[in-house]
Write an enzyme that holds these catalytic residues in place. Sequence first.
Site, mmCIF file in Angstrom:
data_model
loop_
_atom_site.group_PDB
_atom_site.id
_atom_site.type_symbol
_atom_site.label_atom_id
_atom_site.label_comp_id
_atom_site.label_asym_id
_atom_site.label_seq_id
_atom_site.Cartn_x
_atom_site.Cartn_y
_atom_site.Cartn_z
ATOM 1 N N SER A 169 20.749 -14.998 38.432
ATOM 2 C CA SER A 169 20.041 -13.741 38.224
ATOM 3 C C SER A 169 21.016 -12.673 37.735
ATOM 4 O O SER A 169 21.600 -12.806 36.670
ATOM 5 C CB SER A 169 19.324 -13.338 39.518
ATOM 6 O OG SER A 169 18.368 -12.334 39.281
ATOM 7 N N GLU A 273 10.728 -15.084 36.902
ATOM 8 C CA GLU A 273 11.302 -16.156 36.085
ATOM 9 C C GLU A 273 10.670 -16.183 34.700
ATOM 10 O O GLU A 273 11.360 -16.347 33.681
ATOM 11 C CB GLU A 273 11.128 -17.504 36.774
ATOM 12 C CG GLU A 273 11.972 -18.618 36.186
ATOM 13 C CD GLU A 273 13.440 -18.501 36.543
ATOM 14 O OE1 GLU A 273 14.212 -19.397 36.161
ATOM 15 O OE2 GLU A 273 13.828 -17.514 37.200
ATOM 16 N N HIS A 305 11.931 -18.065 40.239
ATOM 17 C CA HIS A 305 13.144 -17.295 40.512
ATOM 18 C C HIS A 305 13.509 -17.437 41.983
ATOM 19 O O HIS A 305 13.338 -16.515 42.785
ATOM 20 C CB HIS A 305 12.891 -15.831 40.151
ATOM 21 C CG HIS A 305 14.121 -15.090 39.713
ATOM 22 N ND1 HIS A 305 14.679 -15.245 38.468
ATOM 23 C CD2 HIS A 305 14.904 -14.185 40.356
ATOM 24 C CE1 HIS A 305 15.734 -14.460 38.345
ATOM 25 N NE2 HIS A 305 15.903 -13.805 39.496
#
EC number: 2.3.1.122
Length: 337
Positions: A169, A273, A305
């Site tokens: 991330s 995501e 994510h």
Amino acid sequence: MKLVDRFRGAATGTSRRLMVGAVGAALLSGLVGFVGGSATASAFSRPGLPVEYLQVPSVAMGRNIKVQFQSGGANSPALYLLDGMRAQDDFSGWDINTPAFEWYYQSGISVAMPVGGQSSFYSDWYNPACGKAGCTTYKWETFLTSELPQYLSANKGVKPTGSGVVGLSMAGSSALILAAYHPDQFVYSGSLSALLDPSQGIGPSLIGLAMGDAGGYKASDMWGPKDDPAWARNDPMLQVGKLVANNTRIWVYCGNGKPSDLGGDNLPAKFLEGFVRTSNMKFQAAYNAAGGHNAVWNFDDNGTHSWEYWGAQLNAMRPDLQHTLGATPNTGDTQGA
């Protein structure tokens, strides 16, 4: 039309402000739960692994930095694992949420997990990092590229060059930038589910929202206003030519927001995501256009994510890392077994 697609079109004025607010709300709710959650004892490395908790002096930041460390043997290459937006001050998210030390035990690679750096982008900030907990100095790039490798070389017998760096991330873009500007140290860079064009479009606004929620920090203290050169300097999309010229081995992963049996079946993880995937696809195109030919691209038809997918990627890239870094597995060492 998919929800994430509605936010990707051009927008100006009021519609742009509404878009930033809507996407920001989704990003923030996703970051709260999925980029560094609460630690649970069962998630930590198993007892017996040779994991050390180092206190590494940092003149640049004016304090000692905690680093979780597992040796890969004398003169071994290093793998730096960088945390997400909500990095904690007690343990690395990689150790909280994955058995990374287990996977890389006896791999011939020394693993270093710097602890802390919430909302830092592992960058050297212009100004003190002032947030809800007060002010501190963020000079993470200096620490990671000078102070930490020197310490590990002098005290742990780790090679100061020829290392790998992997981030998720927030830190995925950081990993690419570190390799772009420090090619001798980082010959391998892994980016997992990162926004790879942070200086462009609504990127600075979204990053500012996320940093404000994750600790109360200001993006302007980090890289100045959005037109400051520091934003472009820290944008992988704009620095892709350096990675190609360096012939850095890169591993880029991003899911599509669809959960698999690994988990992550919730709206924030799915949305976030799907949102960052477009920048990853554009980065691949820019890399190829620049003549790059030393990359692994994993744009799966699933993945949200969340840590389950990042851990799976870290485990999968181990043979590639060993080959690139020239690591010699030490399977005869029974320490920690």
